[in-house]
Every structure is written in structure tokens, then in C-alpha cells.
Design a protein around this motif. Structure first.
Motif, mmCIF file in Angstrom:
data_model
loop_
_atom_site.group_PDB
_atom_site.id
_atom_site.type_symbol
_atom_site.label_atom_id
_atom_site.label_comp_id
_atom_site.label_asym_id
_atom_site.label_seq_id
_atom_site.Cartn_x
_atom_site.Cartn_y
_atom_site.Cartn_z
ATOM 1 N N LEU A 4 -10.210 10.567 7.329
ATOM 2 C CA LEU A 4 -9.968 10.045 5.982
ATOM 3 C C LEU A 4 -9.588 8.579 6.105
ATOM 4 O O LEU A 4 -8.657 8.224 6.836
ATOM 5 C CB LEU A 4 -8.828 10.827 5.306
ATOM 6 C CG LEU A 4 -8.511 10.375 3.877
ATOM 7 C CD1 LEU A 4 -9.653 10.702 2.918
ATOM 8 C CD2 LEU A 4 -7.211 11.008 3.376
ATOM 9 N N ASN A 5 -10.345 7.730 5.402
ATOM 10 C CA ASN A 5 -10.056 6.290 5.409
ATOM 11 C C ASN A 5 -9.294 5.914 4.148
ATOM 12 O O ASN A 5 -9.279 6.670 3.166
ATOM 13 C CB ASN A 5 -11.362 5.490 5.464
ATOM 14 C CG ASN A 5 -12.142 5.779 6.742
ATOM 15 O OD1 ASN A 5 -11.569 5.873 7.827
ATOM 16 N ND2 ASN A 5 -13.453 5.941 6.610
ATOM 17 N N GLU A 6 -8.708 4.710 4.163
ATOM 18 C CA GLU A 6 -8.053 4.144 2.974
ATOM 19 C C GLU A 6 -6.926 5.021 2.448
ATOM 20 O O GLU A 6 -6.800 5.233 1.242
ATOM 21 C CB GLU A 6 -9.084 3.906 1.857
ATOM 22 C CG GLU A 6 -10.085 2.824 2.150
ATOM 23 C CD GLU A 6 -9.471 1.427 2.119
ATOM 24 O OE1 GLU A 6 -8.930 1.020 1.096
ATOM 25 O OE2 GLU A 6 -9.513 0.771 3.183
ATOM 26 N N LEU A 7 -6.125 5.543 3.347
ATOM 27 C CA LEU A 7 -4.940 6.284 2.923
ATOM 28 C C LEU A 7 -3.822 5.243 2.829
ATOM 29 O O LEU A 7 -3.346 4.731 3.849
ATOM 30 C CB LEU A 7 -4.603 7.353 3.970
ATOM 31 C CG LEU A 7 -3.502 8.326 3.610
ATOM 32 C CD1 LEU A 7 -3.905 9.160 2.405
ATOM 33 C CD2 LEU A 7 -3.180 9.239 4.787
ATOM 34 N N LYS A 8 -3.421 4.917 1.597
ATOM 35 C CA LYS A 8 -2.503 3.792 1.386
ATOM 36 C C LYS A 8 -1.056 4.260 1.297
ATOM 37 O O LYS A 8 -0.760 5.238 0.612
ATOM 38 C CB LYS A 8 -2.866 3.070 0.082
ATOM 39 C CG LYS A 8 -4.292 2.552 0.025
ATOM 40 C CD LYS A 8 -4.344 1.077 0.290
ATOM 41 C CE LYS A 8 -5.742 0.534 0.263
ATOM 42 N NZ LYS A 8 -6.246 0.249 -1.071
ATOM 43 N N ASP A 45 -3.291 -4.074 3.276
ATOM 44 C CA ASP A 45 -3.917 -4.438 2.013
ATOM 45 C C ASP A 45 -2.955 -5.394 1.303
ATOM 46 O O ASP A 45 -1.972 -4.957 0.698
ATOM 47 C CB ASP A 45 -4.166 -3.176 1.173
ATOM 48 C CG ASP A 45 -4.858 -3.518 -0.139
ATOM 49 O OD1 ASP A 45 -4.964 -4.727 -0.455
ATOM 50 O OD2 ASP A 45 -5.285 -2.590 -0.848
ATOM 51 N N GLY A 46 -3.257 -6.703 1.423
ATOM 52 C CA GLY A 46 -2.346 -7.706 0.864
ATOM 53 C C GLY A 46 -2.891 -8.331 -0.396
ATOM 54 O O GLY A 46 -2.493 -9.431 -0.761
ATOM 55 N N ARG A 47 -3.819 -7.621 -1.055
ATOM 56 C CA ARG A 47 -4.441 -8.242 -2.225
ATOM 57 C C ARG A 47 -3.432 -8.469 -3.351
ATOM 58 O O ARG A 47 -3.530 -9.409 -4.098
ATOM 59 C CB ARG A 47 -5.617 -7.391 -2.716
ATOM 60 C CG ARG A 47 -6.853 -7.592 -1.843
ATOM 61 C CD ARG A 47 -7.947 -6.650 -2.205
ATOM 62 N NE ARG A 47 -7.568 -5.264 -1.912
ATOM 63 C CZ ARG A 47 -8.353 -4.222 -2.092
ATOM 64 N NH1 ARG A 47 -9.547 -4.399 -2.580
ATOM 65 N NH2 ARG A 47 -7.944 -3.011 -1.802
#
Ligand SMILES: Cc1cc2nc3c(=O)[nH]c(=O)nc-3n(C[C@H](O)[C@H](O)[C@H](O)COP(=O)(O)OP(=O)(O)OC[C@H]3O[C@@H](n4cnc5c(N)ncnc54)[C@H](O)[C@@H]3O)c2cc1C
Length: 560
Positions: A4-8, A45-47
Motif C-alpha cells: 500500500l502506497n501513500e499511507l499518510k 509530503d510538504g505541500r
């Protein structure tokens, strides 16, 4: 096994939060997980500066039937997939009693080292020839030169010697090249086996840092030797010897006059081996011009970059010193972009020739120097090189272009290897600097304040003057008057390519395998090492086919 990708998760989450977030996201019960999920990638994720998060890729196991059901249920979710198999398999194994001459690899940079390592792992006992010294002696020469304690040594410097061009660098280990076979993973695993911190396997943008790189390079050397490979230092290849009838490789002659017979020679000499390029041109090896870029290094307080990227989270130990990437398309058609940004680093002298000045950047693993530095460079196309060539369509015109501007920088710097430097405010106002301000330049061996207007072609200066103020938008304060420019940054990539065929041999010289950055097939440590692996495979497959002439392609005999 699933991935699983993008687990924030928030920056300061508890260790158990990954498992909980995974179960929440996929509507699983904790008991259904077979063991703890394994983190395979971690990025930032520094957006949104008000909510900086960590983004994980995790692998986990469930009962086989449940994994299948989950894949069906989340078929439209691009972030859930069967875990890819990233295991690398050697393409073959050398026969026990081969009579073929051993393969020769020229250049002990990341490309040459990985090519030799893979050949050694397959049992081919390569001979690796490097013009410079082992990394310990090379470090003494290079740091001695930067500190003004040793004279410049054209065979032992930031470009030449064990480990190649990236040994004294930030050691960034990422690349934008497509990698369907996970060769990058193989490189990272070998670097860890050679002494690098295992965190490089997990971090999205890993870097090793100068002093640690030197240790890793020694580890790679030891592995190649342990597998039967031979490495000779201070062994510059002066001539590629060719069969006059077939134009095929029959060996190499070293600077000491000795001849080594070989019918497979990998040229992984890097982008600064200008004497080797001239020799290959003389030998009639196919060479073509390739675009590259030139510009200056720019330095800012690292705190300014951290504040722009991380806001109030600046200083958080998981974030470290912030990086940036900038691009501006100038009205004169040039592209201006940041190159090889080094957070918390130093600007260093990277010439490989006397009478020339070249800048580049490096960092220690801690990235804790005061200044952030980056190349700010402008694209140079083959047509721009034409006026510099020795004759019309000279394929080495890009080398002449680089030499011209590096010699100009040497002259502007006072002919002492000092780099010409200027405050950004003065550069934009086209007046010479007479003093520095809030940013002290870090370039060793020293900076001479001047006007950089004549340090690059007019179109490059115009594009830089247009672009630099624009970079205030993504990074407020970027165009501060006191930011320091030093020049020139000319060795961004190779100014030429040695074209090769499907078997990765030179298109007109059988047995010659142009490889890595110098040959125009890589643009950094990781991509050069990956190209080294590909070329090692090509060399091995050719040898295996010779041993078993009936074998076609990747047949059973090629696979171990
Ligand atoms: C200061 C600096 C910082 C850098 N920072 C980074 C970074 O952070 N991340 C990144 O990805 N990239 C970085 N780079 C670029 C990176 O180092 C190169 O892309 C990479 O090293 C290219 O690998 P290569 O093996 O193709 O060539 P090289 O590393 O250039 O290796 C070529 C080798 O061949 C040897 N050689 C040349 N001619 C001969 C000859 N005739 N006979 C025998 N040996 C010869 C040279 O001595 C050298 O050791 C940096 C480069 C510099 C100079």
C-alpha cells in the motif's frame, strides 16, 4: 504479500500508528495482519506547510484468499497492489574453465565499480583500471588542494580517483530514469552491503554524504577483490587498441606503455575524461554531441530554505535540511533550472585540469553547514557549441566550449584556482561586487569578488538574470541581494555521447562498451551504477553465447 502506497501520517506519530492507519484504510482487523507491516519507502509530503505529513509505502501479508478479495475490492485504488518482486537475478554464471580473456573495465566511478562488481558476482573476474589513486590518498590530495596545502593534481582530484566524480558529494541516490527491473534497488542493496546506512533502502530521497561515501567505496573494492576481480590504481588507459581490419577491440595500452589484451572493454571514464574522448575520436570511435548545461553555484542561508519549505516545522529531526528544485523558461528560449542542490553543504573546486575553475557542491551526511548551495544552470544545445569546435561539426565542440568558459573563470578568479564570485544583487544590477554580505561563500580554495557578466555566454547571463528573481515566488527571499554566486558550473553532464547498439556495444567498434555518464547514458551516481549493471549483463551474455554458440537471447544457459 500486498503493498500500500501513500499511507499518510502526521510527523510525530506513534510507532504503532502505521498498522492502525493501514487497517483503517483497508477496513481490516488488526488480527488479520500476519505480523507487522514493513515500511519499504518513506517520503515527506510538504505541500501544505501547516500540515506536513510522512507518506509511507508498506508491505504486509494476510491470508492468501483475503489478499485476493482485497485486491478485487480496491481494484480502482492505484495505491494498493500485489507487492512487486524486486529481487535481482544475475543473468548468468561464468563457466569454470573459460579460455576467453577477462573483461576490462576502465574507470572506478559508480558505473565502473558496479559493472566490475556484477561481472565479479557472475564469476568473470574482471580487471578494473583506474587512472587516479585509492580513495584515502585521493582524499588527501583533493582536500589538501581545497585547503591550499597541496598543489592541484590533474590525476587525483574531485573528478578522478577511486569512487569517481561523486565521491566528494552530497551522495544523493535518486534518479528519474525508468526502472522496471528494479536495478536501483540492487544498487542500494549493494551499497548497504558495502557499508552504507540501511536507511537508504527506505528513504524516498536518500543521500550518503562525503565521508561515508569514502567508506562505502572501500567496501565495494573489497567485494570485487574477494570475488576474484583485480583493481589497479594509477593505471590510466592511454589508448584503445583496435584490429585494423575489423575495427574491433583487441586491448588497451596504459600510460606506462604496458599492453593488456582484451576483446571486451567497458569505457566508464566519466564526463571529465577529455583526453580519453580525444583518443577515442582519433581512433575513429563514433561520437556525437549532446546537450548539457552551464551556470553558477548559488548559496543562501539554509535557514531561509528550511523556512520556505517546512514553515513552523523547520528543524524537525525527521525533516532535516530542506532541498529545492526550481525551473524557469526564459523569454530567450533557454531553460534555467537548479542542479545538484546540496542542503547544508559546501561549494567545492571540481576542475580536473590546470588553468581552469569549475564549481560543484557537496555535503556531509548531517547536512549541517550554514549554507544551502545549488547549481543554477542554463541549457546548452549542440548548435551553441559549433563556434568552439576545431572543425565544422566537431563532436568534441562541447568539450572546447566547457574549456573556454572554465579558463575564463580561472582568469576572472585571479589565476590561483580561486572562483570568481558576486553577490546576487550586484549580478542583477550588472556591477562588480566589492564585499560580501550575510552569506559568506564556502567555495574552497577561495573566492575573488568580481563581475560575472562575462563569465558565460550573453544568452546564458540574460536567462539567469531573468530567472533568479522569479525564484522568489516558490522560495520567498531567494533573490536576496546577499546570496552568493560563484562560477562556473560546467560539468553538469557529458557534452557528448558514444552511441551504442542493442548489445550496448559502440555502434562502430565491436567489443567497446561505452558506459555511464561520460558516454552519455547516465546523469548521477544511481543512474551511472544502474548503467554499469546493464553493461555488465551485456558483456556477460556475449561471453556466454560464445561459450554456447547455439544459445539465443536469454536462454536457459544464460540464467542461473
Ligand atoms: C562534486 C560533485 C558532486 C556530485 N554530487 C552528486 C550527487 O549528490 N548525486 C549524484 O547522483 N551525482 C552527483 N554527482 C555526479 C556523479 O558523481 C556522477 O554522475 C557519477 O559519478 C558518474 O559516474 P560514472 O561512473 O559514469 O563516472 P565517474 O564517476 O566520473 O567515474 C569515472 C572514473 O574513470 C576514471 N578515468 C577517467 N579516464 C580514465 C582513463 N583514461 N583510464 C582509467 N581511468 C579513467 C576517473 O578517474 C573516474 O574515477 C556529483 C559530481 C561531483 C563532481
Amino acid at each position: 504479500m500486498l503493498r500500500l502506497n501513500e499511507l499518510k501520517l502526521p510527523l510525530d506519530h506513534e510507532p504503532g500508528a502505521i498498522s492502525e492507519a493501514l487497517c483503517r484504510r483497508l477496513k481490516l482487523q488488526a488480527e488479520q495482519l500476519h505480523g507487522e507491516p514493513r515500511v519499504v519507502k518513506r517520503s515527506v509530503d510538504g505541500r501544505r506547510k501547516s500540515n506536513i505529513q510522512l507518506a509511507y509505502s508498506v508491505e504486509f501479508s494476510l491470508a492468501a484468499e483475503l489478499e485476493q478479495r482485497l485486491l478485487k475490492r480496491f481494484a480502482k485504488d492505484p495505491h494498493l497492489q500485489a507487492a512487486p518482486d524486486t529481487t535481482y537475478q544475475l543473468v548468468g554464471q561464468a563457466p569454470a574453465h573459460s579460455t576467453q580473456p577477462r573483461p576490462v573495465v576502465v574507470g572506478a566511478g559508480p558505473c565502473g565499480y558496479f559493472c566490475a562488481l556484477l561481472l565479479a558476482q557472475m564469476g568473470f573476474k574482471p580487471l578494473l583500471l583506474e587512472r587516479g589513486k585509492p580513495v584515502k590518498e585521493r582524499s588527501a590530495d583533493t582536500f589538501g588542494f581545497w585547503q591550499g596545502k597541496r598543489p592541484f593534481n590533474p590525476e587525483s582530484n574531485a573528478q578522478f580517483g577511486e569512487g569517481g566524480a561523486g565521491t566528494f558529494s552530497d551522495g544523493k541516490l535518486y534518479s528519474q530514469v525508468r526502472d522496471p527491473r528494479h536495478l536501483g534497488r540492487k544498487v542500494l542493496e549493494e551499497l548497504v552491503a558495502a557499508g552504507a546506512n540501511p536507511e537508504i533502502l527506505v528513504l524516498h530521497r536518500p543521500h550518503i554524504g562525503t565521508f561515508k561515501l569514502a567508506t562505502v567505496v572501500r567496501g565495494l573494492r573489497a567485494q570485487i577483490r574477494a570475488l576474484g576481480g583485480e583493481i589497479r590504481f594509477e593505471s590510466r588507459v592511454e589508448r584503445l587498441e583496435l584490429d585494423p581490419h575489423r575495427h574491433a577491440v583487441r586491448g588497451v595500452t596504459l600510460a606506462d606503455g604496458s599492453f593488456i589484451a582484451a576483446d571486451q572493454v567497458v569505457m566508464a571514464v566519466g564526463h571529465s575524461a577529455r583526453d580519453s574522448f580525444a583518443m577515442l575520436q582519433e581512433q575513429g570511435v563514433a561520437i556525437e554531441r549532446k546537450p548539457f548545461s552551464v551556470g553558477f553555484r548559488i548559496e543562501h542561508p539554509q535557514a531561509l530554505i528550511d523556512a520556505a519549505r517546512w514553515g513552523s516545522c523547520a528543524g524537525h529531526p525527521l525533516l532535516g535540511a530542506a532541498e529545492y528544485k526550481l525551473v524557469h523558461h526564459a523569454s530567450n528560449g533557454r531553460c534555467v533550472y537548479s542542479f545538484c542542490m546540496c542542503p547544508g553543504g559546501l561549494v567545492v573546486g571540481a576542475t580536473s585540469e590546470p588553468g581552469r575553475v569549475v564549481t560543484n557542491g557537496m555535503s556531509q551526511h548531517s547536512r549541517n553547514e550554514r549554507n544551502a548551495n545549488s547549481g543554477i544552470v542554463v541549457n546548452i544545445e549542440p548548435a551553441d557549441m559549433e563556434p568552439y569546435g576545431a572543425f565544422p561539426d566537431d563532436p568534441l565542440a562541447g568539450v572546447a566550449f566547457q574549456r573556454h568558459w572554465e579558463a575564463k573563470a580561472y582568469a576572472l578568479g585571479g589565476e590561483s584556482f580561486a572562483a570568481p564570485g558576486q553577490r546576487l544583487g550586484d549580478f542583477l544590477a550588472a556591477k562588480a561586487s566589492t564585499s560580501t554580505g550575510a552569506v559568506q561563500p564556502s567555495y574552497a580554495p577561495g573566492v575573488t569578488l568580481t563581475d560575472l557578466s562575462s563569465a558565460l555566454p550573453d544568452y546564458a547571463i540574460a536567462a539567469l538574470r531573468e530567472a533568479l528573481p522569479q525564484f522568489n515566488a516558490p522560495i520567498p527571499g531567494y533573490a536576496m541581494d546577499d546570496a552568493m554566486l560563484t562560477g562556473v558550473e560546467t560539468r553538469t553532464s557529458s557534452p557528448l555521447r558514444l552511441p551504442r547498439d542493442q548489445q550496448l556495444e559502440s555502434v562502430n567498434t565491436p567489443g567497446l562498451y561505452p558506459a555511464g555518464e561520460g558516454a552519455g547514458f547516465a546523469g548521477g551516481i544511481l543512474s551511472a551504477a544502474m548503467d554499469g549493471i546493464r553493461v555488465a549483463e551485456a558483456v556477460a551474455l556475449t561471453r556466454l553465447r560464445r561459450e554456447h554458440p547455439s544459445a539465443q537471447g536469454e536462454s536457459a544457459c544464460d540464467r542461473v
